[in-house]
Enzyme design. Sequence first.
Site, PDB file in Angstrom:
ATOM      1  NE  ARG A  47      27.907  28.267  53.883  1.00 16.21           N
ATOM      2  CZ  ARG A  47      29.104  28.141  54.466  1.00 16.21           C
ATOM      3  NH1 ARG A  47      29.449  27.002  55.032  1.00 16.21           N
ATOM      4  NH2 ARG A  47      29.961  29.140  54.479  1.00 16.21           N
ATOM      5  CG  HIS A  52      32.552  31.843  50.693  1.00 14.95           C
ATOM      6  ND1 HIS A  52      31.513  32.480  51.340  1.00 14.95           N
ATOM      7  CD2 HIS A  52      33.189  31.117  51.666  1.00 14.95           C
ATOM      8  CE1 HIS A  52      31.518  32.152  52.615  1.00 14.95           C
ATOM      9  NE2 HIS A  52      32.518  31.336  52.837  1.00 14.95           N
ATOM     10  CD  GLN A  74      36.326  33.455  54.140  1.00 15.08           C
ATOM     11  OE1 GLN A  74      35.547  32.826  54.843  1.00 15.08           O
ATOM     12  NE2 GLN A  74      37.382  34.077  54.643  1.00 15.08           N
ATOM     13  CG  ASP A  77      38.912  26.609  50.210  1.00 13.90           C
ATOM     14  OD1 ASP A  77      38.777  26.275  51.409  1.00 13.90           O
ATOM     15  OD2 ASP A  77      37.949  26.689  49.411  1.00 13.90           O
ATOM     16  CB  CYS A 129      38.074  30.776  53.778  1.00 19.07           C
ATOM     17  SG  CYS A 129      37.959  29.131  53.044  1.00 19.07           S
ATOM     18  NE  ARG A 181      32.989  35.286  56.340  1.00 17.96           N
ATOM     19  CZ  ARG A 181      32.477  34.068  56.138  1.00 17.96           C
ATOM     20  NH1 ARG A 181      33.220  33.005  56.347  1.00 17.96           N
ATOM     21  NH2 ARG A 181      31.229  33.900  55.697  1.00 17.96           N
TER      22      ARG A 181
HETATM   23  N1  NVA Z   1      35.600  25.616  49.295  1.00 17.18           N
HETATM   24  C1  NVA Z   1      35.057  25.323  50.596  1.00 17.18           C
HETATM   25  C2  NVA Z   1      34.934  26.580  51.401  1.00 17.18           C
HETATM   26  C3  NVA Z   1      34.468  26.354  52.820  1.00 17.18           C
HETATM   27  C4  NVA Z   1      34.304  27.652  53.566  1.00 17.18           C
HETATM   28  C5  NVA Z   1      33.721  24.636  50.455  1.00 17.18           C
HETATM   29  O1  NVA Z   1      32.907  25.066  49.620  1.00 17.18           O
HETATM   30  O2  NVA Z   1      33.481  23.655  51.160  1.00 17.18           O
HETATM   31  N1   CP Z   2      34.908  30.119  55.907  1.00 18.27           N
HETATM   32  C1   CP Z   2      33.656  29.683  56.070  1.00 18.27           C
HETATM   33  O1   CP Z   2      32.739  30.039  55.322  1.00 18.27           O
HETATM   34  O2   CP Z   2      33.478  28.865  57.131  1.00 18.27           O
HETATM   35  P1   CP Z   2      32.151  28.074  57.500  1.00 18.27           P
HETATM   36  O3   CP Z   2      31.971  26.990  56.448  1.00 18.27           O
HETATM   37  O4   CP Z   2      32.402  27.505  58.860  1.00 18.27           O
HETATM   38  O5   CP Z   2      30.994  29.003  57.481  1.00 18.27           O
END
Ligand code: NVA
Ligand code: CP
Length: 309
Positions: free
Chosen positions: A103, A130, A133, A225, A264, A292
Amino acid sequence: MNHVRNFLSVYDFTKDEIYDVLLRSAVLKAERGGKNACLEGKKIGMLFEKSSTRTRVSFEVGIAELGGYPIFMSSRDLQLGRGEPVKDTARVLSRYLDGAIIRTFEQERIETFARYFEKPVINGLTDLYHPAQILTDIFTVYEIKNGGADIIENLKIVYFGDANNMANSWVSLQAALGFELVLAMPEGFGIDKAVRMESEKRGGKFIISGDKISAAKNADVITTDVFISMGQDEEKEKIDKLRPFIIDDNVVKNAKDGVIFLHCLPVHRNEEVAEDVFERFSPVVFEEAENRLHVQKAVMEKIFNKNIR
Ligand code: NVA
Ligand code: CP
């Protein structure tokens, strides 16, 4: 350099492979608790440069349920956090691990890691995509609709809000599977050029609309989101522009009866979705969160287990 298989975006799977993953996720969900040791003896590193609840825990549990051993690393605790280059980190970790879940920020960063790491890499979220997801999201729809390609191809899916990694992931999934995709967002919020070009190259199509009510008309799926993603600064001006695109009762009323709402998570109540709408649809959203685990197990079987492709 290396020729292993990665899952850095949806495009790393063919359409058939995506449907294999959906089918397999349903089996893994039904058989949870049964014996499946396809990752037996494998040490999978999880290198996270951003916070996570779902991705972290669902991958760790998934690896354990497949008989493997997860090793979680926050970049804060690694020399990476003190400036050691990604390519050196990858070359070192490659000597210890059998695979990695990353990540991070720029897509380029995970691509660099994957180039120097001689084992398979899975994307656990970047600024651009992502993919774990988005496969989960479409699996959740597939499960509710009890259907395959013929049903998915005829859906109208509408995403409301920021042009971020989730919006880009919907664009990539649309190009891979083909369904009607509308992105309802303010003027000036276009989709990243590289994402758009990649979709066009694959025959993908989507519409950007500034009118959320007409966008919502006859939608089978509505989704959103957070307005401010991890790594972005809270800009009041940006939130103010996005505010009108909140999913509220008016959106729901214009969508099809039985519309599916996805998020998500984490959610910002009364920002991207009205609290009462969120709570009404929350059983599906928390099923989506559970999914997930099942979907990522199916992805890991394909990516980390060279006997199943
Ligand atoms: N768009 C959000 C998704 C979190 C799962 C982010 O990147 O923070
Ligand atoms: N949806 C998602 O990726 O959640 P987290 O940021 O908690 O991993």
